[in-house]
Scaffold this motif. Structure first.
Motif, PDB file in Angstrom:
ATOM      1  N   VAL A   1       0.829  -1.209   0.000  1.00  0.00           N
ATOM      2  CA  VAL A   1       0.000   0.000   0.000  1.00  0.00           C
ATOM      3  C   VAL A   1       0.868   1.266   0.000  1.00  0.00           C
ATOM      4  CG1 VAL A   1      -1.649   1.327   1.398  1.00  0.00           C
ATOM      5  CG2 VAL A   1      -2.002  -1.128   1.046  1.00  0.00           C
ATOM      6  N   LEU A   2       1.995   1.224   0.693  1.00  0.00           N
ATOM      7  CA  LEU A   2       2.891   2.391   0.761  1.00  0.00           C
ATOM      8  C   LEU A   2       3.473   2.706  -0.621  1.00  0.00           C
ATOM      9  CD1 LEU A   2       4.791   1.534   4.064  1.00  0.00           C
ATOM     10  CD2 LEU A   2       3.465   3.631   3.660  1.00  0.00           C
ATOM     11  N   PRO A   3       3.823   3.966  -0.875  1.00  0.00           N
ATOM     12  CA  PRO A   3       4.479   4.289  -2.152  1.00  0.00           C
ATOM     13  C   PRO A   3       5.854   3.610  -2.215  1.00  0.00           C
ATOM     14  CG  PRO A   3       4.523   6.194  -0.670  1.00  0.00           C
ATOM     15  CD  PRO A   3       3.661   5.150  -0.016  1.00  0.00           C
ATOM     16  N   PRO A   4       6.433   3.498  -3.427  1.00  0.00           N
ATOM     17  CA  PRO A   4       7.727   2.805  -3.570  1.00  0.00           C
ATOM     18  C   PRO A   4       8.850   3.445  -2.757  1.00  0.00           C
ATOM     19  CG  PRO A   4       7.009   3.768  -5.678  1.00  0.00           C
ATOM     20  CD  PRO A   4       5.877   3.934  -4.725  1.00  0.00           C
ATOM     21  N   GLU A   5       8.673   4.713  -2.366  1.00  0.00           N
ATOM     22  CA  GLU A   5       9.731   5.410  -1.630  1.00  0.00           C
ATOM     23  C   GLU A   5       9.726   5.126  -0.122  1.00  0.00           C
ATOM     24  OE1 GLU A   5       7.496   6.994  -3.569  1.00  0.00           O
ATOM     25  OE2 GLU A   5       8.645   7.741  -5.296  1.00  0.00           O
ATOM     26  N   ILE A   6       8.746   4.360   0.364  1.00  0.00           N
ATOM     27  CA  ILE A   6       8.693   4.052   1.801  1.00  0.00           C
ATOM     28  C   ILE A   6       8.532   2.547   1.991  1.00  0.00           C
ATOM     29  CG2 ILE A   6       7.517   4.468   4.017  1.00  0.00           C
ATOM     30  CD1 ILE A   6       6.337   7.020   2.874  1.00  0.00           C
ATOM     31  N   ALA A   7       9.290   1.992   2.938  1.00  0.00           N
ATOM     32  CA  ALA A   7       9.134   0.577   3.295  1.00  0.00           C
ATOM     33  C   ALA A   7       9.146   0.441   4.806  1.00  0.00           C
ATOM     34  CB  ALA A   7      10.262  -0.253   2.699  1.00  0.00           C
ATOM     35  N   VAL A   8       8.393  -0.532   5.314  1.00  0.00           N
ATOM     36  CA  VAL A   8       8.455  -0.865   6.746  1.00  0.00           C
ATOM     37  C   VAL A   8       8.996  -2.281   6.896  1.00  0.00           C
ATOM     38  CG1 VAL A   8       6.566   0.665   7.442  1.00  0.00           C
ATOM     39  CG2 VAL A   8       6.065  -1.708   6.858  1.00  0.00           C
ATOM     40  N   TYR A   9       9.656  -2.515   8.006  1.00  0.00           N
ATOM     41  CA  TYR A   9      10.155  -3.858   8.310  1.00  0.00           C
ATOM     42  C   TYR A   9      10.376  -3.955   9.816  1.00  0.00           C
ATOM     43  CZ  TYR A   9      14.791  -1.579   8.327  1.00  0.00           C
ATOM     44  OH  TYR A   9      15.858  -0.751   8.587  1.00  0.00           O
TER      45      TYR A   9
END
Lengths: 244, 244
Positions: free
Chosen positions: B81-89
């Motif tokens: 769901v997040l844009p390609p510029e943000i990631a969670v882990y």
């Protein structure tokens, strides 16, 4: 006079190194910039043709032109005229017998695989999220060392006479959330690194039940795995006895 | 329930970490994604507010929500769901008393300066092509270590009560064609790293005839140098005793 230069580029917006109809290539941009600055038609010859989307840190190139009086100023001008995705550096006069492709004794590539979504490596890596036995791939990578016939890792359309290459270094190491594969050889055949990477990952995830050594020995492209995407690949260096 | 997560982002398209009117922020994207997936309004609190254009490798954040049954699936959904510029882990359950900002004991930043046009580091570095005495800057960098009042390196508008920070690591090293500055401290004041970098470069190029130690001691922002651009800055890590 003949000049050598290093070329660094983000391959994303280009159809590859080589000039071709219907696409903007790195070679074309360099030739146009050199022609503008030197005020005469200038052809630029590269050490190797990288594919569409493949990057370079230190591609090698040469060109012939009238003597350049101020190499520092020429470099600054080239970088100002070139698009932001291409830079030249290390411009130096070379002997007429020097050839960016034929004088190169070794080339090295790096391929970055991200183990999760990595915004800071977008466009510079292949995201592989399925489970891969990376430890096993260290042994598989070591099997690439030495002189082999890489027919099994050569895509059609290369036009090479032979697929025999001598791999002088090959490793796969973890760097933060990435696996970085490095390979150095006297020469590479068409799409060789991406074929190797795709095959390694297929082996490591258990999709391919052959070893790299087997695949190399059987010289059959259909036995190798998928071709990894270009984004993760960087032509890291081209080594010449004459320069640097 | 309270959950902790790591957030990695390319800061280029954002107005910074913090939600604000008239711009798209990282916090806003995270809150919208979490609200979509968890199906209830979700607020996300970060360890620190990075400025517009500043990147993060491992920002820390927390949020409260109903128990998440499958954390792996939640992470995959968030990243989709997040844009390609943000990631969670690294999503993990934490105690109610955990706070992404107040539980953090140290933060670290990296700043990359390119010594020439570098297409592969575009948007991730500050290009500095004038002559700088980098060796001298190793000593200047070492002067940052320890507890100091960083008022001289604090931009106005921070709202901090105090500018006293304890720097636990600081170095500047050459990596290929770049100088990489790393700094770790218990806390940072507003635009501190970019003020330090701009000042170091001004000292190293002979534009500023004061040492870092002098500038710190005199606690006067007008004595420090320029503020370096955000592109080169990455919030590298936020360190918690509780997680990892």
């Amino acid at each position: 006079m003949r000049y050598f230069c290093r070329v660094s580029y983000d391959g994303t917006p280009f159809c590859g190194w080589q000039r071709q109809a219907g696409g903007r290539s790195v070679q074309q941009c360099l030739e146009e910039a050199a022609t503008t600055i030197l005020r005469h038609e200038t052809a630029v010859t590269g050490a190797g043709r990288t594919d569409a989307g493949v990057h370079a840190r230190a591609q090698g190139a040469h060109f012939n032109c009238e003597p350049i009086r101020d190499i520092g100023r020429f470099t600054v001008s080239m970088n100002a005229v070139l698009p932001p995705e291409i830079a030249v550096y290390g411009v130096t006069e070379v002997h007429d017998s020097f050839h960016a492709r034929f004088s190169a004794i070794r080339r090295s590539y790096r391929y970055t695989i991200c183990l999760r979504k990595s915004p800071l490596l977008a466009g510079r890596s292949w995201q592989v999220t399925y489970r891969v036995d990376w430890n096993r791939l260290a042994d598989e990578t070591a099997a690439l060392l030495g002189e082999h016939d890489f027919t099994a890792f050569c895509s059609s359309g290369s036009g090479s006479r032979t697929a025999i290459c001598t791999v002088t270094a090959a490793s796969i190491v973890r760097e933060n959330d990435c696996m970085v594969f490095s390979i150095e050889a006297n020469r590479f055949v068409y799409k060789m690194v991406r074929s190797i990477i795709g095959t390694l990952v297929d082996i490591g995830r258990g999709e391919l039940h052959l070893s790299c050594a087997d695949i190399i020995e059987r010289k059959d492209r259909s036995l190798a795995g998928t071709t990894a995407p270009p984004d993760g690949l960087v032509l890291d260096n081209v080594i010449y006895p004459e320069v640097e």
